[in-house]
Scaffold this motif. Structure first.
Motif, PDB file in Angstrom:
ATOM      1  N   HIS A   1       8.076   5.310   7.412  1.00 59.71           N
ATOM      2  CA  HIS A   1       6.929   6.215   7.335  1.00 59.71           C
ATOM      3  C   HIS A   1       6.013   5.903   8.506  1.00 59.71           C
ATOM      4  O   HIS A   1       6.265   4.983   9.273  1.00 59.71           O
TER       5      HIS A   1
ATOM      6  N   ASP B   1       1.513  -0.449  10.303  1.00 66.11           N
ATOM      7  CA  ASP B   1       2.110  -1.769  10.020  1.00 66.11           C
ATOM      8  C   ASP B   1       3.641  -1.713  10.087  1.00 66.11           C
ATOM      9  O   ASP B   1       4.291  -2.751  10.156  1.00 66.11           O
ATOM     10  N   HIS B   2       4.215  -0.516  10.071  1.00 71.82           N
ATOM     11  CA  HIS B   2       5.675  -0.367  10.161  1.00 71.82           C
ATOM     12  C   HIS B   2       6.131   0.220  11.505  1.00 71.82           C
ATOM     13  O   HIS B   2       7.313   0.147  11.834  1.00 71.82           O
TER      14      HIS B   2
ATOM     15  N   ASP C   1       7.760   1.965   1.788  1.00 70.51           N
ATOM     16  CA  ASP C   1       6.677   1.672   0.836  1.00 70.51           C
ATOM     17  C   ASP C   1       6.789   2.473  -0.470  1.00 70.51           C
ATOM     18  O   ASP C   1       5.875   2.441  -1.291  1.00 70.51           O
TER      19      ASP C   1
ATOM     20  N   HIS D   1       7.029  -4.015   1.557  1.00 76.50           N
ATOM     21  CA  HIS D   1       6.229  -5.247   1.591  1.00 76.50           C
ATOM     22  C   HIS D   1       6.789  -6.170   0.510  1.00 76.50           C
ATOM     23  O   HIS D   1       7.206  -5.709  -0.543  1.00 76.50           O
TER      24      HIS D   1
ATOM     25  N   PRO E   1      -1.609  -0.367   4.719  1.00 73.57           N
ATOM     26  CA  PRO E   1      -0.264  -0.785   4.349  1.00 73.57           C
ATOM     27  C   PRO E   1       0.634   0.404   3.979  1.00 73.57           C
ATOM     28  O   PRO E   1       0.140   1.349   3.423  1.00 73.57           O
TER      29      PRO E   1
HETATM   30 ZN   LIG Z   1       3.216  -0.520   4.532  1.00 76.21          ZN
END
Ligand SMILES: [Zn+2]
Length: 299
Positions: free
Chosen positions: A67, A71-72, A164, A199, A299
């Motif tokens: 996505h 953070d990814h 996620d 995560h 996140p």
């Molecule tokens: Zn995330």
């Protein structure tokens, strides 16, 4: 960064600097497929170094983004030779908001100063497959955490990188609770050996059903509690009385970030339910909503 092997050809990298974000690599004789990158350049560079040590198997051909969240995706630019793949809406959202949210993230987090936005150049809608070096990876649409969420299923190993859609506390502030429930229900039917969550820890076969059931129970619990308050005309501030512990979630999950995510879930639900109520007749005027820029480090 922590590195684990899930099978001979699949490894998982977990950030030790931010929210236990995961990335993964599938190694084949024809090169590697990377699934997501880590939040900060220094940790993604550790992945680069590790893959170099694997020789030809570690040459990254594709980077798949589960996505759009920074953070990814912040490490995409460290793989300039690879094609980046994601959902159509991942590319569209990054085109629209990516630069702005990256700038905001850089202001808050100096470690990101060198990051350059790189978005998917190959996109799909419902499903797609990648065939490389004898391995098959199926990409499937798993919205809910965000509208552009996808999972990556490694057929021969029955491993799902769920992005996620699976994390230690379900989180849908930027997405949709109903979509997230449907995605998790679908994952439950897949008969998997492992789930690599976006995560936190890798889930083993014996833990999957129970974990998904707990997640679904949490989503139902907060729905009932928030709905009760909306029906009673309570204010948004009253939501602080609904604790993550009493809703079945762990407050220490994701380096203690779970509390904050839980509260954001409540706020999202509250606003959604209120909006639905306001749409009911007699028609009341909908209030203008503040524009919220999605932070790249969310996140
Ligand atoms: Zn995330």
């Amino acid at each position: 960064m922590k590195r684990d092997r899930v099978s001979d050809d699949v490894c998982v990298f977990t950030s030790t600097q931010y929210a236990q974000v995961t990335a993964g690599a599938v190694l084949t004789p024809s090169g590697a497929i990377l699934i997501d990158t880590l939040p900060f350049p220094n940790e993604t560079r550790e992945i680069v170094d590790y893959l170099k040590s694997e020789g030809p198997r570690g040459i990254v051909r594709f980077v798949i983004n589960t996505h759009r969240h920074g953070d990814h995706t912040h490490g995409n630019y460290l793989f300039p030779e690879a094609e980046v793949i994601g959902h159509r809406l991942c590319r569209e959202t990054l085109l629209k908001w990516g630069e702005e949210s990256l700038e905001e993230a850089k202001q808050a987090t100096p470690q990101l100063a060198e990051v350059r936005l790189r978005m998917p150049s190959i996109t799909f809608e419902r499903e797609a497959s990648i065939y490389l070096g004898g391995m098959t990876l199926d990409l499937l649409y798993l919205p809910g955490h965000t509208i552009d969420g996808i999972g990556v299923y490694i057929r021969s190993e029955r491993i799902l990188f769920a992005g996620d859609a699976m994390m230690p506390l379900p989180y849908f502030f930027w997405g949709d609770r109903d979509h997230l429930i449907a995605s998790m229900q679908h994952i439950k039917t897949m008969e998997l050996e492992h789930i690599v969550q976006g995560h936190g820890d890798v889930l083993l076969r014996g833990e999957i059903d129970e974990t998904i059931d707990q997640n679904l129970a949490y989503l139902e619990d907060i729905y009932q509690k928030v709905k009760k308050r909306v029906d009673a005309g309570a204010s948004e501030r009253d939501l602080t009385k609904i604790t993550v512990e009493k809703s079945g979630g762990s407050p220490i999950a994701m380096d203690g970030m779970a509390k904050q995510l839980h509260h954001a879930n409540l706020v999202k639900l509250y606003r959604t339910l209120k909006e639905e109520r306001e749409k009911e007749p007699p028609v009341k005027k909908a209030r203008g909503r503040r524009k919220v820029v999605e932070r790249a480090t969310t996140p």
